[in-house]
Design a protein around this motif. Structure first.
Motif, PDB file in Angstrom:
ATOM      1  N   GLU A 126     -29.712 -76.357 -61.326  1.00 49.93           N
ATOM      2  CA  GLU A 126     -31.124 -76.032 -61.139  1.00 49.93           C
ATOM      3  C   GLU A 126     -32.032 -77.242 -61.340  1.00 49.93           C
ATOM      4  O   GLU A 126     -33.135 -77.302 -60.798  1.00 49.93           O
ATOM      5  CB  GLU A 126     -31.527 -74.900 -62.091  1.00 49.93           C
ATOM      6  CG  GLU A 126     -30.868 -73.563 -61.750  1.00 49.93           C
ATOM      7  CD  GLU A 126     -31.393 -72.432 -62.595  1.00 49.93           C
ATOM      8  OE1 GLU A 126     -32.417 -72.636 -63.284  1.00 49.93           O
ATOM      9  OE2 GLU A 126     -30.784 -71.340 -62.573  1.00 49.93           O
ATOM     10  N   ASP A 127     -31.565 -78.222 -62.122  1.00 44.25           N
ATOM     11  CA  ASP A 127     -32.408 -79.377 -62.427  1.00 44.25           C
ATOM     12  C   ASP A 127     -32.075 -80.606 -61.572  1.00 44.25           C
ATOM     13  O   ASP A 127     -32.514 -81.716 -61.870  1.00 44.25           O
ATOM     14  CB  ASP A 127     -32.285 -79.741 -63.904  1.00 44.25           C
ATOM     15  CG  ASP A 127     -30.854 -80.091 -64.312  1.00 44.25           C
ATOM     16  OD1 ASP A 127     -29.934 -79.858 -63.501  1.00 44.25           O
ATOM     17  OD2 ASP A 127     -30.659 -80.596 -65.438  1.00 44.25           O
ATOM     18  N   LEU A 128     -31.318 -80.423 -60.496  1.00 45.52           N
ATOM     19  CA  LEU A 128     -30.919 -81.559 -59.661  1.00 45.52           C
ATOM     20  C   LEU A 128     -32.133 -82.125 -58.913  1.00 45.52           C
ATOM     21  O   LEU A 128     -32.798 -81.417 -58.163  1.00 45.52           O
ATOM     22  CB  LEU A 128     -29.841 -81.128 -58.659  1.00 45.52           C
ATOM     23  CG  LEU A 128     -29.283 -82.246 -57.776  1.00 45.52           C
ATOM     24  CD1 LEU A 128     -28.514 -83.252 -58.608  1.00 45.52           C
ATOM     25  CD2 LEU A 128     -28.397 -81.664 -56.678  1.00 45.52           C
ATOM     26  N   ASP A 129     -32.401 -83.401 -59.111  1.00 41.32           N
ATOM     27  CA  ASP A 129     -33.517 -84.084 -58.452  1.00 41.32           C
ATOM     28  C   ASP A 129     -32.961 -84.967 -57.341  1.00 41.32           C
ATOM     29  O   ASP A 129     -32.216 -85.908 -57.600  1.00 41.32           O
ATOM     30  CB  ASP A 129     -34.280 -84.925 -59.482  1.00 41.32           C
ATOM     31  CG  ASP A 129     -35.502 -85.618 -58.871  1.00 41.32           C
ATOM     32  OD1 ASP A 129     -35.829 -85.310 -57.704  1.00 41.32           O
ATOM     33  OD2 ASP A 129     -36.104 -86.464 -59.559  1.00 41.32           O
ATOM     34  N   VAL A 130     -33.330 -84.665 -56.099  1.00 44.93           N
ATOM     35  CA  VAL A 130     -32.793 -85.422 -54.964  1.00 44.93           C
ATOM     36  C   VAL A 130     -33.810 -86.405 -54.390  1.00 44.93           C
ATOM     37  O   VAL A 130     -33.485 -87.148 -53.446  1.00 44.93           O
ATOM     38  CB  VAL A 130     -32.312 -84.464 -53.849  1.00 44.93           C
ATOM     39  CG1 VAL A 130     -31.224 -83.536 -54.368  1.00 44.93           C
ATOM     40  CG2 VAL A 130     -33.476 -83.667 -53.264  1.00 44.93           C
ATOM     41  N   ALA A 131     -35.009 -86.412 -54.917  1.00 44.79           N
ATOM     42  CA  ALA A 131     -36.057 -87.289 -54.381  1.00 44.79           C
ATOM     43  C   ALA A 131     -35.621 -88.748 -54.425  1.00 44.79           C
ATOM     44  O   ALA A 131     -35.123 -89.228 -55.451  1.00 44.79           O
ATOM     45  CB  ALA A 131     -37.354 -87.104 -55.171  1.00 44.79           C
ATOM     46  N   ASP A 132     -35.768 -89.434 -53.296  1.00 36.26           N
ATOM     47  CA  ASP A 132     -35.434 -90.853 -53.158  1.00 36.26           C
ATOM     48  C   ASP A 132     -33.952 -91.140 -53.370  1.00 36.26           C
ATOM     49  O   ASP A 132     -33.567 -92.284 -53.609  1.00 36.26           O
ATOM     50  CB  ASP A 132     -36.265 -91.700 -54.140  1.00 36.26           C
ATOM     51  CG  ASP A 132     -37.755 -91.555 -53.897  1.00 36.26           C
ATOM     52  OD1 ASP A 132     -38.162 -91.537 -52.718  1.00 36.26           O
ATOM     53  OD2 ASP A 132     -38.512 -91.434 -54.879  1.00 36.26           O
ATOM     54  N   LYS A 133     -33.110 -90.102 -53.269  1.00 30.44           N
ATOM     55  CA  LYS A 133     -31.661 -90.282 -53.411  1.00 30.44           C
ATOM     56  C   LYS A 133     -31.003 -90.238 -52.031  1.00 30.44           C
ATOM     57  O   LYS A 133     -31.487 -89.567 -51.114  1.00 30.44           O
ATOM     58  CB  LYS A 133     -31.060 -89.164 -54.284  1.00 30.44           C
ATOM     59  CG  LYS A 133     -31.622 -89.087 -55.700  1.00 30.44           C
ATOM     60  CD  LYS A 133     -31.109 -90.222 -56.554  1.00 30.44           C
ATOM     61  CE  LYS A 133     -31.641 -90.118 -57.981  1.00 30.44           C
ATOM     62  NZ  LYS A 133     -31.171 -88.924 -58.694  1.00 30.44           N
ATOM     63  N   LYS A 134     -29.907 -90.984 -51.902  1.00 32.67           N
ATOM     64  CA  LYS A 134     -29.095 -90.909 -50.690  1.00 32.67           C
ATOM     65  C   LYS A 134     -28.130 -89.727 -50.862  1.00 32.67           C
ATOM     66  O   LYS A 134     -27.283 -89.741 -51.757  1.00 32.67           O
ATOM     67  CB  LYS A 134     -28.314 -92.204 -50.481  1.00 32.67           C
ATOM     68  CG  LYS A 134     -29.189 -93.424 -50.177  1.00 32.67           C
ATOM     69  CD  LYS A 134     -28.320 -94.656 -49.951  1.00 32.67           C
ATOM     70  CE  LYS A 134     -29.157 -95.860 -49.523  1.00 32.67           C
ATOM     71  NZ  LYS A 134     -30.069 -96.311 -50.612  1.00 32.67           N
ATOM     72  N   VAL A 135     -28.289 -88.722 -50.026  1.00 31.32           N
ATOM     73  CA  VAL A 135     -27.488 -87.501 -50.132  1.00 31.32           C
ATOM     74  C   VAL A 135     -26.656 -87.322 -48.865  1.00 31.32           C
ATOM     75  O   VAL A 135     -27.207 -87.327 -47.754  1.00 31.32           O
ATOM     76  CB  VAL A 135     -28.377 -86.263 -50.344  1.00 31.32           C
ATOM     77  CG1 VAL A 135     -27.509 -85.004 -50.469  1.00 31.32           C
ATOM     78  CG2 VAL A 135     -29.258 -86.424 -51.581  1.00 31.32           C
ATOM     79  N   VAL A 136     -25.348 -87.171 -49.033  1.00 31.62           N
ATOM     80  CA  VAL A 136     -24.457 -86.867 -47.910  1.00 31.62           C
ATOM     81  C   VAL A 136     -24.008 -85.419 -48.053  1.00 31.62           C
ATOM     82  O   VAL A 136     -23.459 -85.033 -49.088  1.00 31.62           O
ATOM     83  CB  VAL A 136     -23.225 -87.794 -47.884  1.00 31.62           C
ATOM     84  CG1 VAL A 136     -22.267 -87.376 -46.759  1.00 31.62           C
ATOM     85  CG2 VAL A 136     -23.650 -89.245 -47.689  1.00 31.62           C
ATOM     86  N   VAL A 137     -24.287 -84.622 -47.037  1.00 37.05           N
ATOM     87  CA  VAL A 137     -23.854 -83.225 -47.001  1.00 37.05           C
ATOM     88  C   VAL A 137     -22.619 -83.137 -46.126  1.00 37.05           C
ATOM     89  O   VAL A 137     -22.685 -83.394 -44.922  1.00 37.05           O
ATOM     90  CB  VAL A 137     -24.966 -82.315 -46.451  1.00 37.05           C
ATOM     91  CG1 VAL A 137     -24.478 -80.865 -46.396  1.00 37.05           C
ATOM     92  CG2 VAL A 137     -26.233 -82.417 -47.301  1.00 37.05           C
ATOM     93  N   ILE A 138     -21.476 -82.784 -46.733  1.00 37.17           N
ATOM     94  CA  ILE A 138     -20.227 -82.662 -45.980  1.00 37.17           C
ATOM     95  C   ILE A 138     -20.083 -81.226 -45.508  1.00 37.17           C
ATOM     96  O   ILE A 138     -20.003 -80.306 -46.316  1.00 37.17           O
ATOM     97  CB  ILE A 138     -19.014 -83.060 -46.838  1.00 37.17           C
ATOM     98  CG1 ILE A 138     -19.153 -84.499 -47.342  1.00 37.17           C
ATOM     99  CG2 ILE A 138     -17.721 -82.900 -46.039  1.00 37.17           C
ATOM    100  CD1 ILE A 138     -18.035 -84.923 -48.292  1.00 37.17           C
ATOM    101  N   GLY A 139     -20.065 -81.032 -44.202  1.00 35.13           N
ATOM    102  CA  GLY A 139     -19.933 -79.691 -43.650  1.00 35.13           C
ATOM    103  C   GLY A 139     -20.804 -79.522 -42.422  1.00 35.13           C
ATOM    104  O   GLY A 139     -21.695 -80.330 -42.155  1.00 35.13           O
ATOM    105  N   SER A 140     -20.528 -78.439 -41.669  1.00 35.83           N
ATOM    106  CA  SER A 140     -21.297 -78.194 -40.449  1.00 35.83           C
ATOM    107  C   SER A 140     -21.624 -76.725 -40.257  1.00 35.83           C
ATOM    108  O   SER A 140     -22.098 -76.333 -39.198  1.00 35.83           O
ATOM    109  CB  SER A 140     -20.513 -78.706 -39.229  1.00 35.83           C
ATOM    110  OG  SER A 140     -19.266 -78.027 -39.119  1.00 35.83           O
ATOM    111  N   GLY A 141     -21.366 -75.915 -41.282  1.00 30.94           N
ATOM    112  CA  GLY A 141     -21.599 -74.484 -41.170  1.00 30.94           C
ATOM    113  C   GLY A 141     -23.002 -74.091 -41.590  1.00 30.94           C
ATOM    114  O   GLY A 141     -23.906 -74.922 -41.720  1.00 30.94           O
ATOM    115  N   ALA A 142     -23.186 -72.792 -41.843  1.00 29.33           N
ATOM    116  CA  ALA A 142     -24.508 -72.246 -42.150  1.00 29.33           C
ATOM    117  C   ALA A 142     -25.113 -72.882 -43.397  1.00 29.33           C
ATOM    118  O   ALA A 142     -26.319 -73.149 -43.439  1.00 29.33           O
ATOM    119  CB  ALA A 142     -24.402 -70.733 -42.328  1.00 29.33           C
TER     120      ALA A 142
END
Length: 500
Positions: A172-188
């Motif tokens: 719940e406390d994950l801060d993604v601002a200004d972070k490089k995020v890779v999302v692995i997947g292609s589904g919903a």
């Protein structure tokens, strides 16, 4: 020492399936005492578990809502918190909340032929063991393993100095601002996360092994808005939209199966008009339409995010991880602070509960499913599984209605139990997840899900317009069911065989 309790119906799970069945019973059988067991501390099931950014339905809400209680919003796809609130409000309206024991883990359920009763062993919120006896049992846990998500392992991942996150266990406390995020997947899940993470200030890359068919739906339902402005009664408006959307769902599915080539061309043409300068190769699946579930996005939010350069999509295989990210087979390196493994779910039937009949274990994978509802050889119980090619709740409604009819049949005939039995040569080596779809979770589910038969009520149709008459109108006593009165198998009564 175990505390003993008695009820008429035990329902395991207080998510959309459990609340749906319980509400139907309260409407049609108010004389029955219904008790729900919920391991979590709140209602909602899947919609209480998943907290990742942007979580929403992947089916339209007019068909994802209950048939007996309208969904009043105008959004085609609704956010997770709103769906959870809808389930909670439904439970409150039909008196289900006070019948639900939260923080209660079901360990086992045994049918005893002598007493003609189920004995369900649970551990309550205080850690005490209780035994609940009932005439009926309903397994309404869905088919997700809430404790274990599906996550592949990759070479070198222990050397990665960033953070791994699975959507099923989103901090719940994950801060993604200004972070490089890779999302692995292609589904919903992946296509929902990408625009939401970009909106939160992340630099997002969606990494897929292969593309998925993605369609666009409007954010709000224009027909519902028009009917509302015309002051059409809510229930009438709801059912008009519901029937329309069921027809659209089934029509699209059938068209894709009957003419995959033309439908592929149509889907890709619609998509090409929305992606702008984004490489179309990222959106050309190597399978036929509806061999895997068709994904949808509201108002093309994913495509808009990609067009604006707020996220990008990469199609390749992972070679290995290193300290700063992912090395791809094609040679590219993806820098990452956070890697989101939107790689799917683990399948578990009945919440992993030990189910026995007269003390003998029931190997669920080796049993067929009668009318998609009753496990072969298991008396007075239903297993609630929604559709894989349409809204989950459509099948929940049908299963609940059939169960209610079955209860009426037993009560009118003075029977104490009913069990579905099949001919020895009926069984097929195909799971109820179907042989017409090839999604990863369906393939994994084959190892644990019940089988289906060659014909008739033992074959899963995944077709609402064929299931509707079978579950809501067809003859109850069709020769596959054995009814028992006071411990003795008897012939059913013909007067109660149709339309209960």
């Amino acid at each position: 020492m175990s505390t003993r309790h008695t009820t008429d119906v035990v329902i395991i799970g207080a998510g959309i399936s459990g609340v749906g069945v319980a509400s139907r019973l309260r409407i049609e059988h108010p004389e029955l005492d219904v008790t729900l067991f919920e391991r979590r501390d709140a209602m909602g099931g899947t919609w209480d578990l998943f907290k990742y950014p942007g979580i929403r339905s992947d089916s339209d809400m007019l068909t994802f809502g209950f048939g007996f209680r309208p969904w009043h919003g105008t959004k085609v796809l609704s956010d997770g918190p709103s769906i959870k609130r809808y389930v909670e409000d439904t439970a409150a309206e039909y008196g289900i909340t006070e019948k639900t024991l939260f923080g209660t883990t079901v360990e086992s359920a045994n049918w005893d032929s002598e007493s003609q009763r189920w004995s369900t062993t649970v551990v309550n919120a205080a850690g005490e063991t209780e035994i609940w006896t009932s005439q009926y049992a309903v397994l309404a846990t869905g088919y997700y393993d809430y404790d274990n998500a599906h996550r592949p392992t990759w070479t070198g991942e222990k050397s990665f100095k960033g953070e791994f996150v699975h959507p099923q266990f989103w901090p719940e406390d994950l801060d993604v601002a200004d972070k490089k995020v890779v999302v692995i997947g292609s589904g919903a899940t992946a296509i929902t996360l990408v625009p939401s993470l970009a909106d939160a200030g992340a630099e997002v890359t969606m990494l897929q092994r292969s593309p998925t068919y993605i369609g666009t739906v409007p954010e709000t339902d224009p027909v519902s808005i028009l009917l509302d402005r015309a002051h059409v009664p809510k229930m009438v408006s709801y059912h008009v939209g519901r029937v329309r959307n069921i027809a659209l769902q089934q029509g699209l599915y059938r068209a894709c199966k009957a003419a995959p080539g033309p439908m592929r061309a149509l889907l890709l043409a619609q998509l090409k008009a929305q992606i702008g300068d984004v490489d179309m190769e990222h959106f050309k699946p190597n399978y036929k339409p509806w061999d895997e579930r068709l994904c949808v996005v509201p108002n093309g939010d994913l495509f808009r995010t990609l067009r604006r350069g707020e996220a990008r999509i990469v199609t390749d295989h992972i070679k290995k991880f290193d300290r700063t990210g992912i090395v791809l087979e094609g040679g590219e390196h993806l820098d990452a602070d956070i890697v989101v493994t939107a790689t799917g779910l683990t399948i578990k039937v009945g919440g992993g509960i030990d189910i026995t009949v007269d003390g003998q274990a029931v190997p669920v994978r080796d049993r067929m499913l009668y009318k998609g509802v009753m496990l072969e050889g298991v008396p007075n119980a239903i297993l609630v599984l929604g559709y894989t090619n349409a809204s989950w709740t459509l099948k929940v409604d049908l299963a609940a209605t059939y169960f209610s009819r079955l209860v009426s049949h037993l009560r009118k005939g003075g029977y104490t139990s009913v069990v579905a039995t099949a001919d020895a040569d009926e069984r097929r080596e195909v799971s109820v997840m179907g042989d017409s779809m090839r999604s990863g979770y369906i393939a994994r589910g084959d190892a644990v899900m019940p089988r289906q038969g060659k014909s008739g009520p033992w074959r899963i149709k995944n077709d609402y317009f064929r299931d509707w008459p079978m579950l809501k109108r067809s003859k109850i006593d069709d020769g596959a069911l054995t009814f028992t009165r006071q411990g003795t198998a008897v012939e059913s009564i013909e007067s109660d065989s149709v339309g209960v």
